[in-house]
Design a protein around this motif. Structure first.
Motif, short mmCIF file in Angstrom:
data_model
loop_
_atom_site.label_atom_id
_atom_site.label_comp_id
_atom_site.label_asym_id
_atom_site.label_seq_id
_atom_site.Cartn_x
_atom_site.Cartn_y
_atom_site.Cartn_z
N LEU A 1 58.89 -54.43 -40.50
CA LEU A 1 59.94 -53.44 -40.28
C LEU A 1 61.30 -53.97 -40.69
CD1 LEU A 1 58.97 -52.21 -36.71
CD2 LEU A 1 58.37 -51.18 -38.89
N GLN A 2 62.08 -53.13 -41.30
CA GLN A 2 63.45 -53.44 -41.66
C GLN A 2 64.35 -52.45 -40.93
OE1 GLN A 2 64.90 -55.75 -43.96
NE2 GLN A 2 66.75 -54.98 -43.02
N LEU A 3 65.35 -52.95 -40.21
CA LEU A 3 66.32 -52.08 -39.56
C LEU A 3 67.36 -51.68 -40.59
CD1 LEU A 3 66.77 -54.00 -36.21
CD2 LEU A 3 65.26 -52.08 -36.68
N ASP A 4 67.50 -50.40 -40.81
CA ASP A 4 68.43 -49.90 -41.82
C ASP A 4 69.76 -49.49 -41.22
OD1 ASP A 4 66.57 -50.15 -43.86
OD2 ASP A 4 65.83 -48.11 -43.64
N ARG A 5 70.81 -49.72 -41.96
CA ARG A 5 72.16 -49.26 -41.64
C ARG A 5 72.62 -49.64 -40.24
NH1 ARG A 5 71.55 -43.21 -43.30
NH2 ARG A 5 69.57 -43.68 -42.36
N MET A 6 72.25 -50.83 -39.80
CA MET A 6 72.78 -51.31 -38.53
C MET A 6 72.92 -52.82 -38.61
SD MET A 6 69.44 -50.81 -36.04
CE MET A 6 70.12 -51.60 -34.63
N ASN A 7 73.92 -53.35 -37.92
CA ASN A 7 74.10 -54.79 -37.93
C ASN A 7 74.19 -55.36 -36.51
OD1 ASN A 7 76.58 -53.88 -37.16
ND2 ASN A 7 77.73 -54.88 -38.79
N ARG A 8 73.96 -54.50 -35.50
CA ARG A 8 74.02 -54.93 -34.11
C ARG A 8 72.92 -54.22 -33.32
NH1 ARG A 8 79.48 -56.57 -33.04
NH2 ARG A 8 79.44 -55.75 -30.93
N ILE A 9 72.38 -54.92 -32.32
CA ILE A 9 71.49 -54.29 -31.36
C ILE A 9 72.24 -54.34 -30.03
CG2 ILE A 9 69.25 -54.34 -30.21
CD1 ILE A 9 68.15 -55.87 -32.63
N THR A 10 72.67 -53.16 -29.59
CA THR A 10 73.54 -53.06 -28.41
C THR A 10 73.05 -51.97 -27.48
OG1 THR A 10 75.03 -51.43 -29.38
CG2 THR A 10 75.52 -53.76 -29.84
N VAL A 11 73.80 -51.76 -26.43
CA VAL A 11 73.49 -50.70 -25.46
C VAL A 11 73.43 -49.34 -26.15
CG1 VAL A 11 75.91 -50.30 -24.79
CG2 VAL A 11 74.06 -49.86 -23.14
N LEU A 12 74.12 -49.18 -27.27
CA LEU A 12 74.14 -47.90 -27.98
C LEU A 12 72.84 -47.58 -28.70
CD1 LEU A 12 77.71 -48.10 -29.52
CD2 LEU A 12 76.98 -46.86 -27.47
N ASN A 13 72.06 -48.59 -29.06
CA ASN A 13 70.85 -48.31 -29.84
C ASN A 13 69.59 -48.99 -29.31
OD1 ASN A 13 71.18 -50.99 -30.67
ND2 ASN A 13 72.08 -50.42 -32.63
#
Length: 120
Positions: A20-32
């Motif tokens: 899996l590749q996470l697209d269009r994001m550079n942070r894993i936070t409470v928002l996602n």
């Protein structure tokens, strides 16, 4: 809640192994993190799955993000599945070590630190 776009990066289809590749994001936070957790749980809740999560674009994870990844790793073990974090950036690896999670996750391909020379 932030939308999570994930795409499969498998060159050859194997239903038990998913890259899996996470697209269009550079942070894993409470928002996602809740959205990400739901998508990952849907994949690893099938017995014997191997999910490689490419973190090449991720440079920060907050406590909610670490809780998400911890929970996913725990669920993976319950289903005899595996989650691997790949292409971890040096800044993120330092953060993982700082919060003492490096022993919790299977981490492959940590990216090297690129030193930039100062120009006078």
């Amino acid at each position: 809640m932030e939308t999570i776009n994930i795409h499969l990066a498998n060159k050859f289809y194997n239903p038990q192994e998913v890259d899996l590749q996470l697209d269009r994001m550079n942070r894993i936070t409470v928002l996602n993190s809740e959205n990400l957790k739901a998508k990952l749980i849907a994949l690893i809740s099938r017995n014997g799955m191997k999910v490689s999560l490419n973190l090449r674009n991720i440079n920060f994870v907050d406590s909610s993000g670490f809780d998400c990844l911890n929970y996913v790793a725990k669920v993976a073990r319950q289903f005899q599945s595996e989650i691997v974090l790949k292409e971890v950036q040096p800044e993120l690896m330092e953060l993982i070590e700082l919060v003492r999670k490096h022993g919790v996750f299977d981490i492959k391909n940590v990216q090297p630190i690129i030193h930039q020379e100062k120009v006078a």
